[in-house]
Motif scaffolding. Structure first.
Motif, PDB file in Angstrom:
ATOM      1  N   ARG A  75       0.829  -1.214  -0.203  1.00  0.00           N
ATOM      2  CA  ARG A  75       0.001   0.058   0.015  1.00  0.00           C
ATOM      3  C   ARG A  75       1.001   1.154  -0.056  1.00  0.00           C
ATOM      4  NH1 ARG A  75      -0.238  -2.264   5.167  1.00  0.00           N
ATOM      5  NH2 ARG A  75       0.425  -0.995   6.869  1.00  0.00           N
ATOM      6  N   GLU A  76       0.194   2.506  -0.090  1.00  0.00           N
ATOM      7  CA  GLU A  76       0.804   3.680   0.001  1.00  0.00           C
ATOM      8  C   GLU A  76       1.475   3.976   1.158  1.00  0.00           C
ATOM      9  OE1 GLU A  76       1.124   5.834  -2.916  1.00  0.00           O
ATOM     10  OE2 GLU A  76       0.499   4.257  -3.986  1.00  0.00           O
ATOM     11  N   PRO A  77       2.395   4.814   1.087  1.00  0.00           N
ATOM     12  CA  PRO A  77       3.081   5.045   2.681  1.00  0.00           C
ATOM     13  C   PRO A  77       1.944   5.859   3.693  1.00  0.00           C
ATOM     14  CG  PRO A  77       4.400   5.828   1.041  1.00  0.00           C
ATOM     15  CD  PRO A  77       3.131   5.451   0.198  1.00  0.00           C
ATOM     16  N   ASN A  78       1.052   6.504   3.245  1.00  0.00           N
ATOM     17  CA  ASN A  78       0.108   7.181   3.870  1.00  0.00           C
ATOM     18  C   ASN A  78      -1.239   6.375   4.390  1.00  0.00           C
ATOM     19  OD1 ASN A  78      -0.766   7.281   0.957  1.00  0.00           O
ATOM     20  ND2 ASN A  78      -2.516   8.875   1.639  1.00  0.00           N
ATOM     21  N   GLN A  79      -1.249   5.143   3.809  1.00  0.00           N
ATOM     22  CA  GLN A  79      -2.463   4.213   4.047  1.00  0.00           C
ATOM     23  C   GLN A  79      -2.084   3.579   5.093  1.00  0.00           C
ATOM     24  OE1 GLN A  79      -2.909   2.579  -0.066  1.00  0.00           O
ATOM     25  NE2 GLN A  79      -4.591   3.544  -0.510  1.00  0.00           N
ATOM     26  N   ARG A  80      -3.092   3.072   6.080  1.00  0.00           N
ATOM     27  CA  ARG A  80      -2.936   2.318   7.183  1.00  0.00           C
ATOM     28  C   ARG A  80      -4.021   1.175   7.331  1.00  0.00           C
ATOM     29  NH1 ARG A  80       0.977   4.501   7.046  1.00  0.00           N
ATOM     30  NH2 ARG A  80       1.796   6.041   8.418  1.00  0.00           N
ATOM     31  N   VAL A  81      -3.940  -0.123   8.083  1.00  0.00           N
ATOM     32  CA  VAL A  81      -4.274  -1.119   7.899  1.00  0.00           C
ATOM     33  C   VAL A  81      -4.505  -1.611   9.406  1.00  0.00           C
ATOM     34  CG1 VAL A  81      -4.755  -3.459   7.177  1.00  0.00           C
ATOM     35  CG2 VAL A  81      -3.820  -2.036   5.693  1.00  0.00           C
ATOM     36  N   VAL A  82      -5.849  -1.709  10.085  1.00  0.00           N
ATOM     37  CA  VAL A  82      -5.854  -2.046  11.156  1.00  0.00           C
ATOM     38  C   VAL A  82      -6.850  -3.136  11.354  1.00  0.00           C
ATOM     39  CG1 VAL A  82      -5.383   0.512  12.055  1.00  0.00           C
ATOM     40  CG2 VAL A  82      -7.614  -0.286  11.772  1.00  0.00           C
TER      41      VAL A  82
END
Length: 126
Positions: A75-82
């Motif tokens: 994913r892109e550096p600014n995208q997060r997965v929780v």
């Protein structure tokens, strides 16, 4: 500005309650949902870069959230997965962190921390 959330959750009651809570408490806009691993990966593959935060459950209608999180590895550096799960055992937390999750939250005891995380993501996106 709100954050764009992709929600991977197979329980309709949880989705029904979580979506408005995310919008109100987490300054988020849920742009899509999925109930299975394949459905989630399909959506993600067609919408790269269009989401800020993916919220993933462990057990899904078919497959698991581990596969979804693993797929998000590029994913892109600014995208997060929780991960938001009812099964936050130590083994579960380790498996999700090894797969690339940024955080793992317990649905029953860590909702406040989860919403705080969403608000912190909102602050970084504005």
């Amino acid at each position: 500005m709100t954050i764009s959330v992709f929600l991977v959750e197979d329980n309709i009651q949880i989705r029904t309650n979580l979506i408005p809570a995310l919008e109100e408490l987490g300054s988020a806009n849920v742009i899509a949902t999925a109930e299975s691993e394949d459905e989630a990966i399909s959506w993600l593959s067609h919408h790269k870069g269009m989401w800020d935060l993916a919220v993933v459950d462990f057990f899904l209608k078919e497959g698991t959230g581990v596969g979804v999180v693993r797929w998000c590895d590029g994913r892109e550096p600014n995208q997060r997965v929780v991960v938001l799960t009812n099964y936050p055992t130590q083994a579960t937390r380790i498996a999700f962190r090894d797969a690339g999750a940024d955080r793992v939250f317990d649905k029953s005891t860590e909702l406040e921390a989860f919403f705080q995380y969403c608000l912190s993501r909102h602050a970084k996106c504005t």
